[in-house]
Scaffold this active site. Structure first.
Site, PDB file in Angstrom:
ATOM      1  N   ASN A   3      53.724  64.193  32.093  1.00  0.00           N
ATOM      2  CA  ASN A   3      53.045  65.742  31.096  1.00  0.00           C
ATOM      3  C   ASN A   3      52.301  66.304  31.558  1.00  0.00           C
ATOM      4  OD1 ASN A   3      52.329  67.058  28.289  1.00  0.00           O
ATOM      5  ND2 ASN A   3      53.720  65.556  28.227  1.00  0.00           N
ATOM      6  N   ARG A   4      51.803  67.786  31.247  1.00  0.00           N
ATOM      7  CA  ARG A   4      50.827  68.421  32.023  1.00  0.00           C
ATOM      8  C   ARG A   4      49.317  68.271  32.101  1.00  0.00           C
ATOM      9  NH1 ARG A   4      55.455  69.475  28.982  1.00  0.00           N
ATOM     10  NH2 ARG A   4      56.535  71.196  29.633  1.00  0.00           N
ATOM     11  N   HIS A  49      54.140  65.841  35.312  1.00  0.00           N
ATOM     12  CA  HIS A  49      54.617  64.493  35.947  1.00  0.00           C
ATOM     13  C   HIS A  49      54.123  64.251  36.960  1.00  0.00           C
ATOM     14  CE1 HIS A  49      56.531  64.252  31.784  1.00  0.00           C
ATOM     15  NE2 HIS A  49      57.480  65.264  31.903  1.00  0.00           N
ATOM     16  N   HIS A  93      60.860  58.783  31.252  1.00  0.00           N
ATOM     17  CA  HIS A  93      61.445  59.349  30.783  1.00  0.00           C
ATOM     18  C   HIS A  93      63.421  59.248  29.892  1.00  0.00           C
ATOM     19  CE1 HIS A  93      61.485  63.827  30.145  1.00  0.00           C
ATOM     20  NE2 HIS A  93      60.289  64.079  30.402  1.00  0.00           N
ATOM     21  N   THR A  94      62.965  58.325  29.973  1.00  0.00           N
ATOM     22  CA  THR A  94      65.074  58.227  29.149  1.00  0.00           C
ATOM     23  C   THR A  94      65.432  59.352  28.216  1.00  0.00           C
ATOM     24  OG1 THR A  94      65.252  56.078  29.989  1.00  0.00           O
ATOM     25  CG2 THR A  94      67.171  57.150  28.470  1.00  0.00           C
ATOM     26  N   TYR A  95      66.166  59.687  28.208  1.00  0.00           N
ATOM     27  CA  TYR A  95      67.282  60.694  26.879  1.00  0.00           C
ATOM     28  C   TYR A  95      67.956  59.716  26.670  1.00  0.00           C
ATOM     29  CZ  TYR A  95      65.290  64.859  29.713  1.00  0.00           C
ATOM     30  OH  TYR A  95      64.749  65.850  30.241  1.00  0.00           O
ATOM     31  N   ASP A 136      58.295  69.587  21.337  1.00  0.00           N
ATOM     32  CA  ASP A 136      58.348  68.657  22.879  1.00  0.00           C
ATOM     33  C   ASP A 136      56.464  68.485  22.957  1.00  0.00           C
ATOM     34  OD1 ASP A 136      57.514  68.147  25.077  1.00  0.00           O
ATOM     35  OD2 ASP A 136      58.161  70.293  26.170  1.00  0.00           O
ATOM     36  N   GLN A 146      55.665  61.718  23.506  1.00  0.00           N
ATOM     37  CA  GLN A 146      55.975  62.962  24.131  1.00  0.00           C
ATOM     38  C   GLN A 146      57.495  62.555  22.620  1.00  0.00           C
ATOM     39  OE1 GLN A 146      53.710  64.955  24.822  1.00  0.00           O
ATOM     40  NE2 GLN A 146      55.236  67.205  24.950  1.00  0.00           N
ATOM     41  N   GLU A 196      58.900  59.620  24.723  1.00  0.00           N
ATOM     42  CA  GLU A 196      57.739  58.880  25.964  1.00  0.00           C
ATOM     43  C   GLU A 196      56.555  58.601  25.248  1.00  0.00           C
ATOM     44  OE1 GLU A 196      57.622  62.587  28.606  1.00  0.00           O
ATOM     45  OE2 GLU A 196      58.911  63.748  27.292  1.00  0.00           O
TER      46      GLU A 196
END
Length: 342
Positions: free
Chosen positions: A73-74, A99, A175-177, A241, A281, A308
């Site tokens: 993340n940020r 990331h 980070h799987t979608y 998000d 997340q 996540e």
């Protein structure tokens, strides 16, 4: 059991227990495909991705399926201080660092330290050594990620990291979608989700938490009861998000707490996610736009949803968030259990 391999070639490995069939690359420890059955026993691939490693290596994936780090993340403005030293990181998502920076763990070739592809409890062990100063972070870190098919339709991911010589922030994320109707089935707005989090960490215009921790009750962020992802998504800008505080007590499984339950009505596929991380997340693929994936499927906005589990974003700069600093010689442990059913 395969020999240890220090292979510098990106490739794809398989895990197959007869019910689940998973493909994982040593490039970014990335899940490229995951087949699970629906209520009629029909298998479908439920993760967004590509057929070969090339598009991942070429940077065409918006973090599809990978493990991100050293810090997921940020990090605000790519800056933090630790033990009296100021650190600056690459600003790869202006004005912030995202990331792990320009070449995070998702863009590294990991060593394969063990692999059993089928039979009872197939697994693969990836190892990566992150050097002191890599992407601006302090200290060398030894990282391990182990994927195991623990039962017919359950996959476990154990992530561990040990800083060798300096304290450092560590927060890894998978980070799987996900699209439980099948990766090529369109958007996930009709999926239903329940999240075991009664608070979120609201964000500024650059998606960095403000430091507040606010209750979700009475807001579009409330998924404490199962509801359709698309129900209130129009009220939250581009989509979800946001980091959820996993603070709702529920039964535990293997020492892990329930993070989320995702369900697709048509196939009846369900994913229960369990973790020991403090946050998650919830990301609805808002920036996915015309990515050509497996079998030439075109992935558009909201084609997948990311769950996540993580340390809170920008925690290194927010003293009221759970610390993500791991002391030299101590061990970071982050486990995720993906339990599928139909």
């Amino acid at each position: 059991m395969a020999d240890q391999s220090k292979n510098n070639t990106p490739e794809i490995f398989e895990l197959n227990n007869g019910s689940m069939h998973v493909k994982i690359s040593n490039y970014g420890a990335t899940i490229t495909s995951l087949f699970v059955p629906d209520k009629n026993g029909k298998s479908a691939d439920v993760v967004l991705g590509f057929d070969s490693v090339d598009p991942y290596v070429k940077g065409l994936a918006p973090y599809f399926g990978c493990i991100v780090g050293r810090v997921a993340n940020r990090i605000k403005e790519g800056k933090f201080s630790l033990n009296g030293v100021d650190y600056t990181l690459p600003i790869n998502k202006p004005p912030n660092s995202l990331h792990g920076g320009s070449k995070g763990f998702d863009k590294k070739i990991w060593d394969v330290a063990g692999h059993k592809k089928d039979g009872d409890k197939p697994f693969i062990i990836f190892k990566y050594h992150s050097a002191d100063g890599e992407e601006g972070y302090p200290g060398a870190v030894a990282v391990t990620a182990t994927y195991t098919l623990t039962s017919a339709t359950t996959m476990r991911l154990d992530m561990e990291a040990v800083p060798e010589n300096k304290d450092t922030p560590i927060s890894l994320a998978q980070h799987t979608y996900w699209n439980l109707a099948g990766h090529d089935s369109g958007d996930i707005l009709d999926h239903r989700i329940q999240i075991w989090g009664s608070h979120v960490t609201p964000v500024d215009q650059f998606t960095v938490p403000t430091g507040e921790i606010l209750p979700v009750k009475g807001t579009p962020f409330d998924f404490t009861e199962e509801k359709r992802i698309g129900e209130s998504i129009g009220e939250v800008g581009l989509g979800y998000d946001h980091n959820y505080v996993l603070d709702c007590p529920d039964q535990e499984k293997e020492g892990l707490k329930h993070a989320a339950k995702l369900r697709d009505g048509a196939s009846s596929r369900k994913l229960d996610l369990w973790t020991n991380a403090p946050g998650m997340q919830f990301y609805t693929g808002n920036y996915v736009n015309g990515v050509v994936g497996k079998g030439n499927a075109v992935y558009g906005k909201h084609a997948g949803v990311c769950l996540e589990t993580q340390g809170f974003p920008n925690a290194i700069n927010q003293l009221n968030f759970p610390s993500v600093v791991v002391k030299a010689g101590e061990k970071y442990k982050h486990t995720m259990l993906f339990e599928f059913s139909a």
